[in-house]
Design an enzyme around this catalytic site. Sequence first.
Site, PDB file in Angstrom:
ATOM      1  N   ASP A 108       1.390   2.929  -0.822  1.00  0.00           N
ATOM      2  CA  ASP A 108       0.743   4.180  -1.196  1.00  0.00           C
ATOM      3  C   ASP A 108      -0.699   4.162  -0.663  1.00  0.00           C
ATOM      4  OD1 ASP A 108       1.106   6.688  -3.106  1.00  0.00           O
ATOM      5  OD2 ASP A 108      -0.815   5.782  -3.662  1.00  0.00           O
ATOM      6  N   HIS A 307       9.685   6.264  -4.708  1.00  0.00           N
ATOM      7  CA  HIS A 307       8.342   5.980  -4.197  1.00  0.00           C
ATOM      8  C   HIS A 307       7.819   4.595  -4.550  1.00  0.00           C
ATOM      9  CE1 HIS A 307       4.316   6.813  -2.750  1.00  0.00           C
ATOM     10  NE2 HIS A 307       3.827   6.454  -3.919  1.00  0.00           N
TER      11      HIS A 307
END
Length: 330
Positions: A108, A307
């Site tokens: 991320d 994610h």
Amino acid sequence: MTEWPVPEMVPTNGVTLGVYRMGPEPAESGKPAVFFLHGFPEIAYSWRAQMTAFAEAGHSVFTPDQRGYGVSDAPEGVQQFTMQKLTDDLRGLLDHYGIEKAVFVGHDWGAIILWQLPFYMPERVLGCAGLNVPLLPHYPMDPVAMFRARFGEDMYIVRFQEEGACEPILERDLMQTFKFFLRKPNKGKVQKSDVPFEEKSLDLLGLLEKGEDAWGGERLLSDRETAVYAKAYKKNGFTGPIHWYRNFTANWQDQKRFLEGGRLPHVNLPCLMITADLDRACPPVIADAMAGMCTPYERIDLKGCGHWSQQERADDVNTAIMDWMQRHFA
């Protein structure tokens, strides 16, 4: 799993960062040191499975609560969270531990920093492994303006630009906030509501406020694990982490100094990109350009994964990175 260590408080670049360590001393390892860089809204704890596995494999491993997060300092002011500051923090950690070069792994926002290291401090990097967020070409326009034009005013990065507007929403109930963020697709399949935002607007904050019945998917972490996140954010809150987003434009401007003929220079370091096919925030297609930007380059696509890859599919992530490292740094 090995017990999560107490952080070492390390002064670097004008701040003090909490650094979690496992494995042998760098000089005694005989293997490359590995630094794991967390993203938003996470902390070093998100790498606990990787820290344990790589330490057991004989690597000296480190993961900091980065500037603004967890036990680390959160200096005041947006200008304290630029890419230059964030990369200089890592340079200072390498200096502190007497490490000339290391392998860096990022997820991320940690991956956004990771992919800038070959430009900001190339002499300190052995290789880069990124999860979910790839190295992207230099944006053709101010990224915040681009996000606003594409997704509108409710898009979470656009909303983040107004200081003080979003923090109260995220800090109102920290357990609820992290139950919202840290979710995975239900039964490995993305349905309409299985992502923490509305697909057209990416109105992450609006969806948070709708309540759990609207979120879709299922929780990734137990109450005990979620409480680790909630407790960590009681110290600094969300202002420092969101300041990273408030530097999108400044970082885009600063990146121009590295451009060659309008493009970022080719990265000549071993690079690994791990995508997740059920990550709607960062779908695998956004990594397609990387094949022409790095050499040697490898890519692995995790199927049925959302994610939060290093927590959702820890064993697969560990195997992929270790195999890649054995081929390039043995």
